[in-house]
Design a protein around this motif. Structure first.
Motif, PDB file in Angstrom:
ATOM      1  N   SER A 273      19.125   3.954   4.981  1.00 32.00           N
ATOM      2  CA  SER A 273      19.024   3.311   6.217  1.00 32.00           C
ATOM      3  C   SER A 273      17.666   2.612   6.107  1.00 32.00           C
ATOM      4  N   ILE A 274      16.692   3.527   5.517  1.00 32.70           N
ATOM      5  CA  ILE A 274      15.343   2.929   5.299  1.00 32.70           C
ATOM      6  C   ILE A 274      15.358   1.756   4.098  1.00 32.70           C
ATOM      7  N   ARG A 275      16.223   1.999   2.979  1.00 32.40           N
ATOM      8  CA  ARG A 275      16.363   1.060   1.987  1.00 32.40           C
ATOM      9  C   ARG A 275      16.959  -0.169   2.450  1.00 32.40           C
ATOM     10  N   SER A 276      17.685  -0.030   3.437  1.00 34.49           N
ATOM     11  CA  SER A 276      18.480  -1.312   4.049  1.00 34.49           C
ATOM     12  C   SER A 276      17.705  -1.788   5.143  1.00 34.49           C
ATOM     13  N   SER A 277      16.593  -1.375   5.446  1.00 28.73           N
ATOM     14  CA  SER A 277      15.531  -2.001   6.327  1.00 28.73           C
ATOM     15  C   SER A 277      16.246  -1.859   7.689  1.00 28.73           C
ATOM     16  N   ASN A 278      16.969  -0.818   8.264  1.00 33.62           N
ATOM     17  CA  ASN A 278      17.348  -0.360   9.476  1.00 33.62           C
ATOM     18  C   ASN A 278      16.485   0.561  10.088  1.00 33.62           C
ATOM     19  N   PRO A 279      15.632   0.051  10.809  1.00 33.37           N
ATOM     20  CA  PRO A 279      14.909   1.408  11.247  1.00 33.37           C
ATOM     21  C   PRO A 279      15.588   2.108  12.411  1.00 33.37           C
ATOM     22  N   ASP A 280      16.621   1.258  13.338  1.00 35.51           N
ATOM     23  CA  ASP A 280      17.423   2.106  14.321  1.00 35.51           C
ATOM     24  C   ASP A 280      18.190   3.086  13.689  1.00 35.51           C
ATOM     25  N   ALA A 281      18.922   2.767  12.505  1.00 33.59           N
ATOM     26  CA  ALA A 281      19.556   3.847  12.095  1.00 33.59           C
ATOM     27  C   ALA A 281      18.849   4.838  11.384  1.00 33.59           C
ATOM     28  N   ALA A 282      17.632   4.605  11.105  1.00 38.15           N
ATOM     29  CA  ALA A 282      16.872   5.502  10.177  1.00 38.15           C
ATOM     30  C   ALA A 282      16.090   6.587  11.341  1.00 38.15           C
ATOM     31  N   VAL A 283      15.867   5.975  12.066  1.00 40.82           N
ATOM     32  CA  VAL A 283      15.173   6.997  13.449  1.00 40.82           C
ATOM     33  C   VAL A 283      16.575   7.907  13.973  1.00 40.82           C
ATOM     34  N   TYR A 284      17.758   7.298  13.874  1.00 40.60           N
ATOM     35  CA  TYR A 284      18.725   8.027  14.128  1.00 40.60           C
ATOM     36  C   TYR A 284      19.275   9.327  13.598  1.00 40.60           C
ATOM     37  N   TRP A 285      19.089   9.145  12.290  1.00 34.39           N
ATOM     38  CA  TRP A 285      19.495   9.958  11.316  1.00 34.39           C
ATOM     39  C   TRP A 285      18.406  11.138  11.068  1.00 34.39           C
ATOM     40  N   LEU A 286      17.156  10.608  11.276  1.00 36.94           N
ATOM     41  CA  LEU A 286      15.971  11.634  11.332  1.00 36.94           C
ATOM     42  C   LEU A 286      16.113  12.506  12.489  1.00 36.94           C
ATOM     43  N   ALA A 287      16.625  11.981  13.736  1.00 35.17           N
ATOM     44  CA  ALA A 287      16.809  12.886  14.925  1.00 35.17           C
ATOM     45  C   ALA A 287      17.841  13.739  14.679  1.00 35.17           C
ATOM     46  N   ARG A 288      19.027  13.247  14.145  1.00 38.14           N
ATOM     47  CA  ARG A 288      20.100  14.191  13.692  1.00 38.14           C
ATOM     48  C   ARG A 288      19.800  15.586  13.052  1.00 38.14           C
ATOM     49  N   GLU A 336       5.463  17.412  19.017  1.00 39.54           N
ATOM     50  CA  GLU A 336       4.631  16.271  18.999  1.00 39.54           C
ATOM     51  C   GLU A 336       4.613  15.796  17.349  1.00 39.54           C
ATOM     52  N   GLY A 337       4.617  16.733  16.524  1.00 34.53           N
ATOM     53  CA  GLY A 337       4.656  16.077  15.058  1.00 34.53           C
ATOM     54  C   GLY A 337       5.957  15.444  14.913  1.00 34.53           C
ATOM     55  N   ASP A 338       6.960  15.705  15.659  1.00 32.86           N
ATOM     56  CA  ASP A 338       8.252  14.960  15.289  1.00 32.86           C
ATOM     57  C   ASP A 338       7.929  13.230  15.679  1.00 32.86           C
ATOM     58  N   LEU A 339       7.046  13.141  16.368  1.00 29.92           N
ATOM     59  CA  LEU A 339       6.992  11.744  16.646  1.00 29.92           C
ATOM     60  C   LEU A 339       6.526  10.885  15.470  1.00 29.92           C
ATOM     61  N   ALA A 340       5.483  11.702  14.685  1.00 30.91           N
ATOM     62  CA  ALA A 340       4.739  11.096  13.650  1.00 30.91           C
ATOM     63  C   ALA A 340       5.835  10.957  12.616  1.00 30.91           C
ATOM     64  N   LEU A 341       6.579  11.716  12.337  1.00 32.42           N
ATOM     65  CA  LEU A 341       7.740  11.566  11.331  1.00 32.42           C
ATOM     66  C   LEU A 341       8.903  10.207  11.605  1.00 32.42           C
ATOM     67  N   ALA A 342       8.998  10.244  13.028  1.00 32.17           N
ATOM     68  CA  ALA A 342       9.691   8.851  13.611  1.00 32.17           C
ATOM     69  C   ALA A 342       9.091   7.781  13.210  1.00 32.17           C
ATOM     70  N   GLN A 343       7.965   7.725  13.726  1.00 36.80           N
ATOM     71  CA  GLN A 343       6.987   6.497  13.377  1.00 36.80           C
ATOM     72  C   GLN A 343       7.096   6.083  12.078  1.00 36.80           C
ATOM     73  N   VAL A 344       6.839   6.955  11.059  1.00 36.40           N
ATOM     74  CA  VAL A 344       6.739   6.320   9.667  1.00 36.40           C
ATOM     75  C   VAL A 344       8.173   6.041   9.155  1.00 36.40           C
ATOM     76  N   ALA A 345       9.157   6.850   9.652  1.00 36.28           N
ATOM     77  CA  ALA A 345      10.671   6.440   9.224  1.00 36.28           C
ATOM     78  C   ALA A 345      10.645   5.203   9.744  1.00 36.28           C
ATOM     79  N   ILE A 346      10.369   4.778  11.155  1.00 35.39           N
ATOM     80  CA  ILE A 346      10.562   3.378  11.538  1.00 35.39           C
ATOM     81  C   ILE A 346       9.641   2.474  10.727  1.00 35.39           C
ATOM     82  N   TYR A 347       8.345   2.684  10.231  1.00 35.60           N
ATOM     83  CA  TYR A 347       7.688   1.940   9.548  1.00 35.60           C
ATOM     84  C   TYR A 347       8.125   1.503   8.045  1.00 35.60           C
ATOM     85  N   LEU A 348       8.797   2.705   7.461  1.00 36.67           N
ATOM     86  CA  LEU A 348       9.024   2.608   6.210  1.00 36.67           C
ATOM     87  C   LEU A 348      10.373   1.472   6.153  1.00 36.67           C
TER      88      LEU A 348
END
Length: 462
Positions: A273-288, A336-348
């Motif tokens: 999802s990150i490689r395909s430039s889809n931040p919405d899917a990336a943050v979904y799989w991270l949350a899963r 709180e730290g989960d949000l940092a991971l979500a932020q970088v996943a969205i940016y990547l």
């Protein structure tokens, strides 16, 4: 035309019990399907006219591996195989049984086989058996002493040895849909013999659907949740209310196996999802994955790897952000730290992508293996001693800062046995656009300088 074999009466089922015992069994066990028509889900595998269904209904059962998530019907299907084939059913668990147990069950099956009766041997969680334990079944499967049915939630390709796989067909079962689970819940509410019928339980259709969704593809889990809700409802006049559901579904969890097939499927989905430039899917799989209990530090490490492999020099900031997010999580922890991971996943996922550095590294490693210990050119060697200078170390080296333009264009930096190589090919995205422009100019100028030097040597030789 072959005749369809009808299942035996309910009293003859391998899993049937007397009425007093039925009252003590969980609802999920009491409602276990007694025929293929009662099974919910698995339409692809057991649809009318399908190869497996025709074989089962005709009593032509074969050894097989049933691969699927919990509660999808693996045990039930094994029971039905024995029922339709008029065979004895025996079950062992790879968690609880050892090789002595396996040998005893196989010896009993051999006696029945000698008497003209088949045995369906169901091995639950077969992937937990080691190679020696799995090999114990092989001669008995070959002779037909047993019809082997192994159940696993793990990928058989990785967890079962090839000898066992070659003797069994692998059937893939799917998680049961919420609609099919809802139908199973309705049947349990209406069935007065085995289910909750006649107990005066009242429940809205929307509540059944909520239980079905909370079960996450697991019919057994859904029936257990319904049974708990019904017990709580007995104190409220038999009505399953929204408040009842809040108590029953308070600790719902999703299917996830730390280190199993689902784990690798989901991390693959996150990476792609990150490689395909889809931040919405990336943050979904991270949350899963976080929801399923995946180690956040593992995810931080994988996100850092993605920053290197898939973003690279198109956006060098990505690597620093990934490392910062990793550090932030270690300092703050969850949530709180989960949000940092979500932020970088969205940016990547959102930034420019390039695997040019990754590809260059792989090509360089391949050349290292191919050319072996190629000698360092003399002009690139250091010459800290007089002897080394006399031997020609550092001779002819051009100090780039002293050359016009800051680059010695006619100076090679590769071993003579290799010649010039080009590994790094910047893409036209992000910062690499400018890197590409610069390197294209330098590489072109170097090629011209080498060509001019070659012509000069030919002239001297002439």
């Amino acid at each position: 035309m072959s005749r369809t074999r009808r299942p035996a009466a309910a009293a003859a089922l391998p899993f049937a019990e007397t009425a007093p015992q039925d009252a003590l069994r969980p609802l999920a066990e009491r409602m276990r399907p007694r025929s293929l028509d009662e099974m919910v889900g698995q339409r692809r595998l057991l649809a009318p006219g399908s190869a497996l269904r025709r074989a089962v209904e005709a009593g032509r059962v074969h050894s097989m591996i049933l691969w699927g998530p919990p509660g999808c019907g693996k045990t039930t299907l094994a029971l039905l195989l024995a029922q339709y084939a008029n065979a004895d059913f025996r079950a062992i668990s790879a968690v609880l049984s050892g090789l002595p147990d396996v040998r005893q069950v196989l010896a009993e099956a051999a006696e029945r086989f000698a008497g003209g009766r088949r045995t369906v041997l169901f091995v639950d969680e077969v992937h937990r058996f080691n190679k020696a334990q799995q090999d114990a079944f092989l001669p008995h499967i070959e002779r037909g002493t047993i019809v082997f049915v192994g159940a696993t939630t793990e990928n058989p390709s990785f967890e079962l040895n090839s000898a066992l796989l070659s003797r069994c067909r692998v059937h893939v079962l799917e998680a049961v849909s919420a609609e099919d689970i809802t139908a199973a819940l309705r049947r349990a509410l209406e069935d007065a013999e085995r289910g909750l019928g006649g107990q005066g339980i009242e429940v809205e259709e929307s509540a059944l659907r909520e239980i079905a969704h909370a079960a996450d593809g697991d019919v057994r889990r859904a029936l257990t949740l319904l049974e708990i809700a019904a017990e709580l409802a007995a104190d409220e006049g038999g009505r399953i209310t929204e408040q009842t559901l809040l108590q029953v579904l308070a600790d719902r969890t999703r299917r996830f196996d730390k280190g199993g097939e689902q784990f690798y499927d989901q991390i693959s989905a996150l990476h792609k999802s990150i490689r395909s430039s889809n931040p919405d899917a990336a943050v979904y799989w991270l949350a899963r994955m976080l929801d399923g209990g995946c180690d956040p530090i593992y995810l931080a490490r994988r996100l850092t790897r993605m920053a290197v492999e898939d973003i690279g020099l198109a956006d060098p900031r990505a690597l620093q952000m990934a490392v910062d997010a990793w550090d932030t999580y270690e300092r703050l922890g969850s949530p709180e730290g989960d949000l940092a991971l979500a932020q970088v996943a969205i940016y990547l996922a959102s930034t420019a992508k390039s695997n040019a550095a990754y590809m260059a590294w792989n090509q360089a490693r391949a050349d290292v293996r191919q050319y072996g210990t190629a000698e360092v050119p003399m002009h690139l060697r250091n010459a800290p001693t007089k002897l080394m200078k006399q031997l020609g170390y550092n001779k002819g080296y051009q100090y780039d800062h002293d050359v016009e333009g800051g680059v010695a264009l006619d100076q090679t930096c590769f071993p003579d046995s290799m010649g010039e190589r080009v590994y790094y090919q910047p893409v036209e995205r992000g910062l690499e656009i400018r890197l590409k422009e610069k390197l294209d100019r330098l590489r072109g100028a170097r090629a011209q300088a080498r060509a001019a030097r070659g012509r000069g040597r030919q002239g001297q030789a002439g």
